[in-house]
Design a protein around this motif. Structure first.
Motif, PDB file in Angstrom:
ATOM      1  N   TYR A  28       1.091  -1.316  -0.008  1.00 62.64           N
ATOM      2  CA  TYR A  28      -0.095   0.004  -0.048  1.00 62.64           C
ATOM      3  C   TYR A  28       0.772   1.053  -0.053  1.00 62.64           C
ATOM      4  O   TYR A  28       0.358   2.214  -0.948  1.00 62.64           O
ATOM      5  N   THR A  29       1.730   1.204   0.712  1.00 62.65           N
ATOM      6  CA  THR A  29       2.696   2.285   0.922  1.00 62.65           C
ATOM      7  C   THR A  29       3.390   2.606  -0.515  1.00 62.65           C
ATOM      8  O   THR A  29       3.498   3.756  -0.881  1.00 62.65           O
ATOM      9  N   VAL A  31       2.425   1.660  -3.586  1.00 63.92           N
ATOM     10  CA  VAL A  31       1.568   2.050  -4.536  1.00 63.92           C
ATOM     11  C   VAL A  31       1.301   3.854  -4.382  1.00 63.92           C
ATOM     12  O   VAL A  31       1.240   4.549  -5.088  1.00 63.92           O
ATOM     13  N   VAL A  32       0.856   4.052  -3.042  1.00 64.08           N
ATOM     14  CA  VAL A  32       0.560   5.441  -2.738  1.00 64.08           C
ATOM     15  C   VAL A  32       1.746   6.310  -2.996  1.00 64.08           C
ATOM     16  O   VAL A  32       1.824   7.498  -3.891  1.00 64.08           O
ATOM     17  N   LEU A  33       2.956   5.988  -2.579  1.00 61.86           N
ATOM     18  CA  LEU A  33       3.982   6.854  -2.936  1.00 61.86           C
ATOM     19  C   LEU A  33       4.560   6.854  -4.277  1.00 61.86           C
ATOM     20  O   LEU A  33       4.979   7.808  -4.797  1.00 61.86           O
ATOM     21  N   TRP A  35       2.331   6.562  -6.663  1.00 64.23           N
ATOM     22  CA  TRP A  35       1.418   7.611  -7.308  1.00 64.23           C
ATOM     23  C   TRP A  35       1.803   9.191  -7.147  1.00 64.23           C
ATOM     24  O   TRP A  35       1.600   9.721  -7.939  1.00 64.23           O
ATOM     25  N   ILE A  36       2.123   9.321  -6.076  1.00 65.08           N
ATOM     26  CA  ILE A  36       2.560  10.629  -5.686  1.00 65.08           C
ATOM     27  C   ILE A  36       3.794  10.957  -6.351  1.00 65.08           C
ATOM     28  O   ILE A  36       3.924  12.121  -6.983  1.00 65.08           O
ATOM     29  N   TRP A  47      -6.118  13.483  -6.474  1.00 68.24           N
ATOM     30  CA  TRP A  47      -5.874  12.451  -5.364  1.00 68.24           C
ATOM     31  C   TRP A  47      -7.281  11.740  -5.094  1.00 68.24           C
ATOM     32  O   TRP A  47      -7.356  10.733  -5.043  1.00 68.24           O
ATOM     33  N   PHE A  50      -7.962   9.310  -7.809  1.00 69.34           N
ATOM     34  CA  PHE A  50      -7.055   7.997  -7.531  1.00 69.34           C
ATOM     35  C   PHE A  50      -7.543   7.221  -6.204  1.00 69.34           C
ATOM     36  O   PHE A  50      -7.571   6.049  -6.435  1.00 69.34           O
ATOM     37  N   MET A  51      -7.841   7.759  -5.117  1.00 73.82           N
ATOM     38  CA  MET A  51      -8.211   7.175  -4.102  1.00 73.82           C
ATOM     39  C   MET A  51      -9.559   6.590  -4.086  1.00 73.82           C
ATOM     40  O   MET A  51      -9.881   5.513  -3.303  1.00 73.82           O
ATOM     41  N   MET A  56      -8.181   1.037  -5.514  1.00 71.66           N
ATOM     42  CA  MET A  56      -7.833   1.662  -4.093  1.00 71.66           C
ATOM     43  C   MET A  56      -8.455   1.705  -3.251  1.00 71.66           C
ATOM     44  O   MET A  56      -8.200   1.491  -1.950  1.00 71.66           O
ATOM     45  N   SER A  60      -7.069  -0.071   0.076  1.00 67.27           N
ATOM     46  CA  SER A  60      -7.301   0.720   1.128  1.00 67.27           C
ATOM     47  C   SER A  60      -7.749  -0.074   2.311  1.00 67.27           C
ATOM     48  O   SER A  60      -7.360  -0.168   3.628  1.00 67.27           O
TER      49      SER A  60
END
Length: 121
Positions: A28-29, A31-33, A35-36, A47, A50-51, A56, A60
Protein backbone atom coordinates in the motif's frame (compact mmCIF):
# COMPACT_ATOMS: atom_id res chain seq x y z
CA UNK A 1 -5.37 -26.31 28.03
CA UNK A 2 -5.41 -23.60 25.37
CA UNK A 3 -3.53 -20.43 26.23
CA UNK A 4 -4.82 -17.01 25.33
CA UNK A 5 -2.96 -15.33 22.54
CA UNK A 6 -3.29 -12.11 20.65
CA UNK A 7 -5.76 -12.66 17.85
CA UNK A 8 -6.17 -16.20 16.58
CA UNK A 9 -5.55 -18.39 19.60
CA UNK A 10 -2.24 -19.54 18.13
CA UNK A 11 1.12 -17.83 18.35
CA UNK A 12 2.22 -19.17 14.97
CA UNK A 13 -0.98 -17.96 13.26
CA UNK A 14 -0.56 -14.55 14.91
CA UNK A 15 3.04 -14.44 13.66
CA UNK A 16 1.87 -15.31 10.13
CA UNK A 17 -0.93 -12.69 10.18
CA UNK A 18 1.48 -10.03 11.40
CA UNK A 19 3.91 -10.81 8.56
CA UNK A 20 1.19 -10.87 5.89
CA UNK A 21 -0.26 -7.61 7.24
CA UNK A 22 3.20 -6.02 7.07
CA UNK A 23 3.48 -7.01 3.40
CA UNK A 24 0.02 -5.55 2.64
CA UNK A 25 1.00 -2.29 4.38
CA UNK A 26 4.30 -2.18 2.47
CA UNK A 27 2.52 -2.71 -0.87
CA UNK A 28 0.00 0.00 0.00
CA UNK A 29 2.80 2.40 0.89
CA UNK A 30 4.66 1.70 -2.36
CA UNK A 31 1.49 2.17 -4.45
CA UNK A 32 0.57 5.48 -2.77
CA UNK A 33 4.13 6.84 -2.83
CA UNK A 34 4.54 5.68 -6.43
CA UNK A 35 1.40 7.53 -7.44
CA UNK A 36 2.58 10.67 -5.62
CA UNK A 37 6.00 10.53 -7.29
CA UNK A 38 4.48 9.99 -10.73
CA UNK A 39 1.89 12.74 -10.29
CA UNK A 40 3.83 15.65 -8.84
CA UNK A 41 1.82 18.80 -8.35
CA UNK A 42 -1.47 16.96 -8.14
CA UNK A 43 -4.58 18.61 -6.77
CA UNK A 44 -7.43 17.44 -4.55
CA UNK A 45 -9.58 16.27 -7.45
CA UNK A 46 -6.78 14.08 -8.85
CA UNK A 47 -6.00 12.64 -5.41
CA UNK A 48 -9.70 11.99 -4.75
CA UNK A 49 -10.09 10.42 -8.17
CA UNK A 50 -7.15 8.10 -7.52
CA UNK A 51 -8.15 7.10 -3.99
CA UNK A 52 -11.82 6.53 -4.86
CA UNK A 53 -11.20 4.06 -7.67
CA UNK A 54 -12.41 0.55 -6.84
CA UNK A 55 -8.90 -0.98 -6.77
CA UNK A 56 -7.66 1.70 -4.34
CA UNK A 57 -10.76 1.36 -2.19
CA UNK A 58 -10.15 -2.37 -1.94
CA UNK A 59 -6.41 -1.92 -1.31
CA UNK A 60 -7.18 0.75 1.30
CA UNK A 61 -9.66 -1.55 3.03
CA UNK A 62 -7.05 -4.34 3.08
CA UNK A 63 -4.49 -1.88 4.44
CA UNK A 64 -6.82 -0.70 7.21
CA UNK A 65 -7.71 -4.27 8.21
CA UNK A 66 -4.02 -5.21 8.08
CA UNK A 67 -3.14 -2.23 10.27
CA UNK A 68 -5.81 -3.22 12.80
CA UNK A 69 -4.57 -6.83 12.96
CA UNK A 70 -0.91 -5.79 13.03
CA UNK A 71 -1.47 -3.22 15.78
CA UNK A 72 -3.59 -5.54 17.91
CA UNK A 73 -1.12 -8.43 17.76
CA UNK A 74 1.84 -6.14 18.38
CA UNK A 75 0.28 -4.35 21.33
CA UNK A 76 -0.97 -7.61 22.84
CA UNK A 77 2.58 -8.93 22.69
CA UNK A 78 3.98 -5.78 24.30
CA UNK A 79 1.38 -5.91 27.09
CA UNK A 80 1.94 -9.60 27.83
CA UNK A 81 5.73 -9.18 27.76
CA UNK A 82 6.07 -5.96 29.76
CA UNK A 83 2.91 -5.46 31.84
CA UNK A 84 3.42 -8.40 34.19
CA UNK A 85 3.08 -8.94 37.91
CA UNK A 86 6.74 -9.89 38.00
CA UNK A 87 7.72 -6.43 36.74
CA UNK A 88 4.91 -4.24 38.05
CA UNK A 89 3.38 -6.04 41.00
CA UNK A 90 -0.24 -7.07 41.56
CA UNK A 91 -1.66 -4.01 39.79
CA UNK A 92 -0.35 -5.30 36.44
CA UNK A 93 -3.42 -7.44 35.72
CA UNK A 94 -5.79 -4.50 36.05
CA UNK A 95 -3.49 -2.24 34.05
CA UNK A 96 -3.21 -4.86 31.30
CA UNK A 97 -7.01 -5.08 31.08
CA UNK A 98 -7.31 -1.30 30.82
CA UNK A 99 -4.58 -1.05 28.18
CA UNK A 100 -5.94 -3.98 26.19
CA UNK A 101 -9.45 -2.53 26.28
CA UNK A 102 -8.15 0.86 25.14
CA UNK A 103 -6.35 -0.71 22.19
CA UNK A 104 -9.41 -2.76 21.20
CA UNK A 105 -11.64 0.32 21.31
CA UNK A 106 -9.10 2.40 19.37
CA UNK A 107 -8.50 -0.11 16.56
CA UNK A 108 -12.23 -0.76 16.14
CA UNK A 109 -12.97 2.99 16.07
CA UNK A 110 -10.18 3.63 13.56
CA UNK A 111 -11.34 0.75 11.37
CA UNK A 112 -14.94 1.99 11.34
CA UNK A 113 -13.79 5.54 10.63
CA UNK A 114 -11.52 4.47 7.76
CA UNK A 115 -14.17 2.22 6.22
CA UNK A 116 -16.65 5.07 6.43
CA UNK A 117 -14.21 7.43 4.70
CA UNK A 118 -13.62 5.09 1.76
CA UNK A 119 -17.02 3.46 1.35
CA UNK A 120 -19.64 5.95 2.57
CA UNK A 121 -19.79 8.15 -0.52
Amino acid sequence: MKSATGLTGSGSRDWYIQRVSAVVLAVYTVVVLGWILCNGGFNYEQWFGFMMTLPMKILSLLAVLSLVAHAWIGMWQVFTDYVTTRQMGPSASGLRIVLTSAVIIAVIAYAIWAIQIFWAN
